[in-house]
Design a protein around this motif. Structure first.
Motif, mmCIF file in Angstrom:
data_model
loop_
_atom_site.group_PDB
_atom_site.id
_atom_site.type_symbol
_atom_site.label_atom_id
_atom_site.label_comp_id
_atom_site.label_asym_id
_atom_site.label_seq_id
_atom_site.Cartn_x
_atom_site.Cartn_y
_atom_site.Cartn_z
ATOM 1 N N GLN A 1 -6.913 4.951 2.079
ATOM 2 C CA GLN A 1 -7.238 3.858 3.002
ATOM 3 C C GLN A 1 -8.170 4.353 4.232
ATOM 4 N N ARG B 1 -7.539 5.911 -5.279
ATOM 5 C CA ARG B 1 -6.288 5.780 -5.393
ATOM 6 C C ARG B 1 -5.950 6.044 -7.063
ATOM 7 N N GLN C 1 -13.451 0.368 1.635
ATOM 8 C CA GLN C 1 -12.876 -0.377 2.522
ATOM 9 C C GLN C 1 -13.814 -0.318 3.697
ATOM 10 N N GLU D 1 -12.840 -0.620 7.814
ATOM 11 C CA GLU D 1 -11.698 -0.758 8.570
ATOM 12 C C GLU D 1 -12.247 -1.330 10.257
HETATM 13 N N1 DAH Z 1 -5.008 -0.196 4.824
HETATM 14 C C1 DAH Z 1 -4.544 -1.390 4.171
HETATM 15 C C2 DAH Z 1 -4.743 -1.289 2.825
HETATM 16 O O1 DAH Z 1 -5.373 -0.480 2.284
HETATM 17 C C3 DAH Z 1 -5.496 -2.359 4.400
HETATM 18 C C4 DAH Z 1 -5.075 -2.840 6.230
HETATM 19 C C5 DAH Z 1 -3.942 -3.785 6.282
HETATM 20 C C6 DAH Z 1 -5.625 -2.495 7.001
HETATM 21 C C7 DAH Z 1 -3.862 -4.135 7.590
HETATM 22 C C8 DAH Z 1 -5.488 -2.702 8.374
HETATM 23 C C9 DAH Z 1 -4.682 -3.423 8.545
HETATM 24 O O2 DAH Z 1 -5.957 -1.962 9.530
HETATM 25 O O3 DAH Z 1 -4.150 -3.774 10.030
HETATM 26 O O4 DAH Z 1 -4.082 -1.939 1.939
#
Ligand code: DAH
Length: 341
Positions: free
Chosen positions: A172, A198, A212, A214
């Motif tokens: 992530q 993953r 992703q 962030e």
């Molecule tokens: N890292 C999470 C995932 O890969 C996604 C995520 C959820 C990021 C909540 C965030 C958060 O910053 O606050 O599923």
């Protein structure tokens, strides 16, 4: 003198046969035929000989001179052929070749990169800095610092590629949050796009490698309403129309409270259709208010500062925008797919 002449011929021919470079051959020529050369000296001294000797030795001297000259010329020619060959091999680019290059088609940016840059622009315009992090991570940034200790069940939510030495491919982009907090003093706003990995069985909606984005904002008195406002702005800019969003409570160890953010289906306007699976809403990202433990891991005092964070999947977003029905297209390398964008 006759013997001397024959000796010069013999040794010179043998020297020539052993010459390895054009320079060697030239040196031999100077030694024998140059102004102070061995044969030149003999030719000069012929004048002091009797008429008889002069005609015999003079004739032979000239023959020998010819033989040596020819032999050196031959050797030189061979060397220049070799160096031409060498040149062809080493410098094969022939700029005199007057042919147009074959047209192989112009490349373009991958659609995921295009949309990623678009989103970066949107967030930059709202004051977010764009930050980066490594794809091969240490456990601390990917899990521990994000409030996912060893043996915590939340680790099972993300099947991980581990390296033999105990590191991992980040699962992530949330790992980037910690690195950003370590580096920047609050208040700050950051956006961290990147590739994540993953250990998934690949099918139409799952990939082992995906992207992703962030986001994180740390400031005084940050609340969920800041989060909703920013997300609405961002989605409206991406889809170029007003978007309705909703939050559903959800669990992510690094935020408290944590949410899933949905937006109203743009195809049916929320009535329910095939795209939203009759739901009216599409799940878009995970988000929440940054957990105090996570702020502390980033050396930020949670009594003074607060923040929100979110993580969105880029592939899903692009799929929705263009109606792409299979996530595997992105990495297929199929130009029929890629050149549409
Ligand atoms: N890292 C999470 C995932 O890969 C996604 C995520 C959820 C990021 C909540 C965030 C958060 O910053 O606050 O599923």
């Amino acid at each position: 003198m006759k013997e001397q002449l024959e000796n010069i011929l013999k040794t010179t021919l043998s020297d020539i046969s052993r010459a390895n470079t054009a320079d060697d051959a030239e040196a031999i020529r100077i030694k024998v035929l140059g102004r102070k050369g061995e044969l030149t000296a003999i030719l000069r001294s012929l004048g002091s000989l009797s008429h008889e000797e002069k005609s015999v030795l003079g004739k032979r001297s000239n023959e020998i001179k010819k033989i040596i000259e020819n032999s050196i010329d031959e050797k030189m020619a061979a060397f220049s052929e070799i160096s031409a060959d060498q040149l062809c091999r080493d410098e094969w680019l022939d700029v005199t070749l007057n042919k147009p290059a074959l047209f192989t088609g112009r490349g373009r940016m991958h659609i995921l990169s295009q949309v990623q840059y678009e989103i970066e622009d949107i967030f930059s315009s709202m004051g977010f800095m764009i930050v980066d992090g490594p794809e091969a991570e240490i456990e601390y940034y990917n899990f521990e610092a994000l409030n996912i200790p060893k043996h915590h069940p939340a680790r099972d939510m993300q099947d991980t590629f581990w390296t033999e030495d105990g590191n991992l491919l980040r699962t992530q982009t949330s790992a980037i949050q910690i690195r950003a907090m370590e580096k920047h003093k609050p208040p700050f706003k950051m956006l961290g796009p990147g590739r994540v990995f993953r250990y998934e069985a690949v099918d139409a909606s799952h990939e082992h490698t995906f992207h992703q984005i962030e986001g994180m904002m740390v400031d005084k008195d940050i609340s969920v309403s800041n989060l909703i406002y920013i997300m609405k702005e961002c989605l409206s800019a991406i889809f170029k129309k007003d978007i309705t969003v909703r939050l559903r409570p959800s669990y992510y160890p690094f935020v408290e409270p944590g949410f899933d953010l949905d937006f109203q289906c743009m195809i049916c306007g929320g009535k329910g259709c095939k795209v939203c699976k009759q739901n009216g809403w599409l799940e878009f990202l995970g988000c929440g208010l940054v957990h105090p433990k996570v702020l502390r891991a980033g050396k930020i005092d949670p009594d003074k500062w607060s923040g929100f964070a979110f993580g969105m999947g880029l592939e899903r977003l692009v799929q929705m925008r263009y109606g792409i029905n299979d996530i595997r297209h992105y990495q297929s390398g199929d130009l029929r797919f890629l050149s549409q964008f």
